[in-house]
Design a protein around this motif. Structure first.
Motif, PDB file in Angstrom:
ATOM      1  N   THR A  20       4.463 -49.897  12.284  1.00 10.72           N
ATOM      2  CA  THR A  20       3.137 -49.809  11.682  1.00 10.72           C
ATOM      3  C   THR A  20       2.259 -50.970  12.150  1.00 10.72           C
ATOM      4  N   ALA A  21       2.822 -52.168  12.182  1.00  5.78           N
ATOM      5  CA  ALA A  21       2.078 -53.344  12.642  1.00  5.78           C
ATOM      6  C   ALA A  21       1.663 -53.182  14.108  1.00  5.78           C
ATOM      7  N   ARG A  22       2.550 -52.631  14.943  1.00  2.00           N
ATOM      8  CA  ARG A  22       2.192 -52.377  16.346  1.00  2.00           C
ATOM      9  C   ARG A  22       0.998 -51.433  16.426  1.00  2.00           C
ATOM     10  N   ALA A  23       1.028 -50.388  15.622  1.00  2.00           N
ATOM     11  CA  ALA A  23      -0.089 -49.430  15.619  1.00  2.00           C
ATOM     12  C   ALA A  23      -1.384 -50.109  15.169  1.00  2.00           C
ATOM     13  N   PHE A  24      -1.282 -50.996  14.187  1.00  2.00           N
ATOM     14  CA  PHE A  24      -2.456 -51.708  13.689  1.00  2.00           C
ATOM     15  C   PHE A  24      -2.926 -52.786  14.662  1.00  2.00           C
ATOM     16  N   GLY A  25      -2.029 -53.204  15.577  1.00  2.00           N
ATOM     17  CA  GLY A  25      -2.356 -54.322  16.458  1.00  2.00           C
ATOM     18  C   GLY A  25      -2.369 -55.638  15.695  1.00  2.00           C
ATOM     19  N   LYS A  26      -1.550 -55.721  14.664  1.00  2.00           N
ATOM     20  CA  LYS A  26      -1.481 -56.898  13.784  1.00  2.00           C
ATOM     21  C   LYS A  26      -0.053 -57.441  13.777  1.00  2.00           C
ATOM     22  N   PRO A  27       0.106 -58.691  13.350  1.00  2.00           N
ATOM     23  CA  PRO A  27       1.465 -59.232  13.234  1.00  2.00           C
ATOM     24  C   PRO A  27       2.237 -58.510  12.127  1.00  2.00           C
ATOM     25  N   SER A  28       3.513 -58.341  12.354  1.00  2.00           N
ATOM     26  CA  SER A  28       4.396 -57.728  11.367  1.00  2.00           C
ATOM     27  C   SER A  28       4.792 -58.776  10.332  1.00  2.00           C
ATOM     28  N   HIS A  41       7.222 -52.819  -1.810  1.00  2.00           N
ATOM     29  CA  HIS A  41       5.960 -53.279  -2.376  1.00  2.00           C
ATOM     30  C   HIS A  41       5.110 -53.978  -1.302  1.00  2.00           C
ATOM     31  N   VAL A  42       5.721 -54.877  -0.553  1.00  2.00           N
ATOM     32  CA  VAL A  42       5.000 -55.613   0.497  1.00  2.00           C
ATOM     33  C   VAL A  42       4.507 -54.646   1.571  1.00  2.00           C
ATOM     34  N   TYR A  43       5.363 -53.692   1.974  1.00  2.00           N
ATOM     35  CA  TYR A  43       4.959 -52.722   2.993  1.00  2.00           C
ATOM     36  C   TYR A  43       3.810 -51.838   2.490  1.00  2.00           C
ATOM     37  N   ALA A  44       3.910 -51.376   1.258  1.00  2.00           N
ATOM     38  CA  ALA A  44       2.859 -50.514   0.700  1.00  2.00           C
ATOM     39  C   ALA A  44       1.519 -51.251   0.659  1.00  2.00           C
ATOM     40  N   GLU A  45       1.523 -52.496   0.239  1.00  2.00           N
ATOM     41  CA  GLU A  45       0.281 -53.278   0.204  1.00  2.00           C
ATOM     42  C   GLU A  45      -0.248 -53.533   1.614  1.00  2.00           C
ATOM     43  N   TYR A  46       0.654 -53.816   2.540  1.00  2.00           N
ATOM     44  CA  TYR A  46       0.269 -54.077   3.928  1.00  2.00           C
ATOM     45  C   TYR A  46      -0.436 -52.853   4.531  1.00  2.00           C
ATOM     46  N   THR A  47       0.174 -51.683   4.371  1.00  2.00           N
ATOM     47  CA  THR A  47      -0.440 -50.476   4.929  1.00  2.00           C
ATOM     48  C   THR A  47      -1.742 -50.146   4.209  1.00  2.00           C
ATOM     49  N   ARG A  48      -1.721 -50.246   2.898  1.00  2.00           N
ATOM     50  CA  ARG A  48      -2.944 -49.950   2.125  1.00  2.00           C
ATOM     51  C   ARG A  48      -4.086 -50.860   2.564  1.00  2.00           C
ATOM     52  N   GLU A  57      -9.650 -42.426  14.175  1.00  2.00           N
ATOM     53  CA  GLU A  57      -8.775 -41.478  14.878  1.00  2.00           C
ATOM     54  C   GLU A  57      -7.831 -42.175  15.857  1.00  2.00           C
ATOM     55  N   GLN A  58      -8.312 -43.197  16.537  1.00  2.00           N
ATOM     56  CA  GLN A  58      -7.452 -43.912  17.493  1.00  2.00           C
ATOM     57  C   GLN A  58      -6.295 -44.591  16.778  1.00  2.00           C
ATOM     58  N   LEU A  59      -6.554 -45.176  15.621  1.00  2.00           N
ATOM     59  CA  LEU A  59      -5.496 -45.819  14.845  1.00  2.00           C
ATOM     60  C   LEU A  59      -4.470 -44.786  14.385  1.00  2.00           C
ATOM     61  N   ALA A  67       5.452 -43.848  15.412  1.00  2.00           N
ATOM     62  CA  ALA A  67       6.429 -43.186  14.548  1.00  2.00           C
ATOM     63  C   ALA A  67       7.241 -42.163  15.338  1.00  2.00           C
ATOM     64  N   TYR A  68       6.586 -41.444  16.229  1.00  2.00           N
ATOM     65  CA  TYR A  68       7.281 -40.470  17.064  1.00  2.00           C
ATOM     66  C   TYR A  68       8.348 -41.165  17.921  1.00  2.00           C
ATOM     67  N   LYS A  69       7.975 -42.284  18.526  1.00  2.00           N
ATOM     68  CA  LYS A  69       8.946 -43.023  19.353  1.00  2.00           C
ATOM     69  C   LYS A  69      10.144 -43.473  18.519  1.00  2.00           C
ATOM     70  N   MET A  70       9.887 -43.905  17.286  1.00  2.55           N
ATOM     71  CA  MET A  70      10.986 -44.319  16.409  1.00  2.55           C
ATOM     72  C   MET A  70      11.863 -43.119  16.045  1.00  2.55           C
ATOM     73  N   GLY A  71      11.255 -41.995  15.741  1.00  2.00           N
ATOM     74  CA  GLY A  71      12.022 -40.789  15.434  1.00  2.00           C
ATOM     75  C   GLY A  71      12.913 -40.375  16.597  1.00  2.00           C
ATOM     76  N   ARG A  72      12.361 -40.431  17.808  1.00  2.00           N
ATOM     77  CA  ARG A  72      13.152 -40.089  19.009  1.00  2.00           C
ATOM     78  C   ARG A  72      14.319 -41.060  19.174  1.00  2.00           C
ATOM     79  N   LEU A  73      14.064 -42.343  18.947  1.00  2.00           N
ATOM     80  CA  LEU A  73      15.130 -43.336  19.052  1.00  2.00           C
ATOM     81  C   LEU A  73      16.226 -43.063  18.032  1.00  2.00           C
ATOM     82  N   LEU A  74      15.848 -42.792  16.795  1.00  2.00           N
ATOM     83  CA  LEU A  74      16.837 -42.491  15.752  1.00  2.00           C
ATOM     84  C   LEU A  74      17.630 -41.235  16.094  1.00  2.00           C
ATOM     85  N   ARG A  75      16.950 -40.226  16.600  1.00  6.31           N
ATOM     86  CA  ARG A  75      17.637 -38.984  17.002  1.00  6.31           C
ATOM     87  C   ARG A  75      18.707 -39.280  18.041  1.00  6.31           C
ATOM     88  N   SER A  76      18.378 -40.135  18.985  1.00  2.24           N
ATOM     89  CA  SER A  76      19.305 -40.479  20.054  1.00  2.24           C
ATOM     90  C   SER A  76      20.453 -41.363  19.555  1.00  2.24           C
TER      91      SER A  76
END
Length: 169
Positions: A20-28, A41-48, A57-59, A67-76
């Motif tokens: 999520t932080a990568r998508a935002f272009g922000k530090p995790s 709680h921390v993640y929910a506040e961070y995303t909110r 739309e770009q974000l 998320a797609y890349k993570m899903g593919r990695l988990l599948r593998s």
């Protein structure tokens, strides 16, 4: 399956934070060392906080792609080939982040309880679903997730349909 292990849950949340932080272009934020409830709680506040200030739309496309890349990695990594295994794994992943999910993939999904519904407005929930679509698409290798109703809109549960590639044409 490792998905119910406490360490796995902590790593899952940290990976979710990182993508999520990568998508935002922000530090995790480092949350894997926190208790599960506090990390959620921390993640929910961070995303909110990041979505309410910068939703475009770009974000959403970056969130979906990460998320797609993570899903593919988990599948593998977890050798998810059979539909039943993908469904069980997806349900367990969501349970680890405070979301009670049931249904079939492809097919109708019901999100009965959602930790994030206490933090997100309907607009933020709509934006955050770019992550849901990406993860599930990555785990299955195809398709699209479409929500028909959401808890954040006052409904008893979120209802969504995951269409496989053949039915989305």
């Amino acid at each position: 399956m490792l998905v119910n292990n406490t360490l796995f849950r902590r790593i899952e949340l940290q990976q979710l934070m990182n993508l999520t932080a990568r998508a935002f272009g922000k530090p995790s934020k480092r949350i894997w060392t926190l208790p599960n409830d506090k990390a959620l709680h921390v993640y929910a506040e961070y995303t909110r906080d990041h979505l309410q200030d910068n939703m475009n739309e770009q974000l959403l496309q970056r969130m979906n792609k990460e998320a797609y890349k993570m899903g593919r990695l988990l599948r593998s990594v977890f050798f998810l080939k059979q539909q039943a295994d993908i469904e069980r794994f997806t349900i367990a992943l969501y349970r680890n982040i405070g979301i009670e999910l049931d249904g079939s993939i492809p097919g109708q999904l019901c999100f009965r309880r959602c930790f994030f519904s206490h933090y997100y407005t309907p607009d933020i929930c709509l934006a955050a679903s770019a992550l849901d679509d990406g993860i599930i698409r990555g785990l299955t290798g195809k398709g699209r997730l479409t929500f028909q109703q959401r808890i954040t809109e006052g409904c008893k549960c979120c209802m969504a349909t995951f269409h496989d590639a053949e039915t989305t044409k």
